[in-house]
Design an enzyme around this catalytic site. Structure first.
Site, PDB file in Angstrom:
ATOM      1  CB  ILE A  18      -0.951   0.000   1.209  1.00 17.96           C
ATOM      2  CG1 ILE A  18      -1.998  -1.116   1.059  1.00 17.96           C
ATOM      3  CG2 ILE A  18      -1.638   1.357   1.368  1.00 17.96           C
ATOM      4  CD1 ILE A  18      -2.827  -1.353   2.310  1.00 17.96           C
ATOM      5  CB  ALA A  64       8.886   4.670  10.520  1.00 19.47           C
ATOM      6  CB  SER A 143      -6.545  -1.834  10.406  1.00 24.66           C
ATOM      7  OG  SER A 143      -7.085  -3.134  10.301  1.00 24.66           O
ATOM      8  CE1 TYR A 156      -1.875  -3.798  12.449  1.00 27.11           C
ATOM      9  CE2 TYR A 156      -4.112  -4.590  12.094  1.00 27.11           C
ATOM     10  CZ  TYR A 156      -2.988  -3.921  11.639  1.00 27.11           C
ATOM     11  OH  TYR A 156      -2.987  -3.373  10.376  1.00 27.11           O
ATOM     12  CE  LYS A 160      -2.603  -0.394  11.948  1.00 26.76           C
ATOM     13  NZ  LYS A 160      -1.679   0.538  11.240  1.00 26.76           N
TER      14      LYS A 160
END
Length: 255
Positions: A18, A64, A143, A156, A160
């Site tokens: 992406i 990052a 997400s 996770y 998000k």
């Protein structure tokens, strides 16, 4: 198309998938792009593929999740291209794990990249945009798991959902400087990683109302809209791009 002419963008986690498609479309439409990935070779190859078709793109590899590094890439974009107007905080990891067995080490790694890195990249970029006095665009990568429960993705999904709350919260602080901040929440998407699962496309095609998982182009089109001039009055929002999956949310583990 040149709607991003004279724009300068940073896209993290863009060596493939992406992130690469977002970087490619931005460069194709006139932006100068600093393309980041943790993997040196992936970053170089991705940037070269964009340069080959005439796009202005520079590879800048590094972690990052590291606060000093994300501040460094903001400075580098300004040093090389003269300013910074767009950031796409795409870098992130997905860690599956049974809640009962999930380890502190796994959670810390997830928090460092998905939240800490995105938070401080946004801070560094917004400081630069405020200094420039011309506004800007910030896009966070969420997400569907930030909207719907998904087995083995509690940690996770938590990160998000937190990013979407960050986008909403920062409206108060960024809007006075003409900076918009939004999030894109992809559903199942065909990338190099998901293609490694031979059943992925078939399974998600069966349970996605529109009949297929997303292509990277589908997610990139939504991302580009939110960082474009046309989205100047949209901020604090999360755009779900999932072919209708969150409307019905069938599990990929059943049937």
């Amino acid at each position: 198309m040149t709607q991003f002419k004279n724009q300068v963008a940073i896209v993290t986690g863009a060596g493939q998938g992406i992130g690469l498609e977002i970087a490619r479309q931005l460069a194709e439409q006139g932006a100068a792009v600093l393309l980041n990935d943790l993997d040196d070779e992936l970053a170089d190859t991705a940037a070269a593929s964009i340069q080959k078709v005439g796009g202005k793109c520079m590879a800048y590899s590094g972690n990052a999740a590291d606060v000093d590094f994300v501040r460094e890439i903001v400075d580098e974009a300004v040093n090389v291209f003269g300013k910074l107007t767009i950031i796409v905080a795409n870098a992130g990891i997905t860690t599956f794990g049974d809640f009962f067995d999930y380890t502190p080490e796994s959670l810390q790694k997830l928090l460092d990249l998905n939240l800490r890195g995105s938070f401080f990249l946004t801070q560094a970029a917004a400081r630069q945009m405020r200094l420039q006095g011309e506004g800007g665009r910030v896009l966070l990568m969420s997400s569907v798991t930030g909207h719907q429960a998904h087995q083995f993705l509690a940690a996770y999904g938590m990160t998000k959902a937190a990013l979407e709350m960050l986008a909403k919260s920062l409206v108060v602080e960024l809007s006075p400087f003409g900076i918009t901040i939004n999030a894109v929440a992809p559903g199942a998407t065909m990338t190099e990683r998901t293609a490694e699962d031979p059943e992925y496309e078939k399974t998600w095609g069966r349970i996605t109302p529109i009949g297929r998982p997303a292509k990277v182009q589908d997610i990139a089109h939504a991302a580009l809209f939110l960082v474009s001039p046309q989205a100047g009055h949209i901020t604090g929002q999360s755009l779900v791009v999932d072919g209708g999956w969150t409307a019905v949310s069938p599990s990929p583990y059943n049937g």
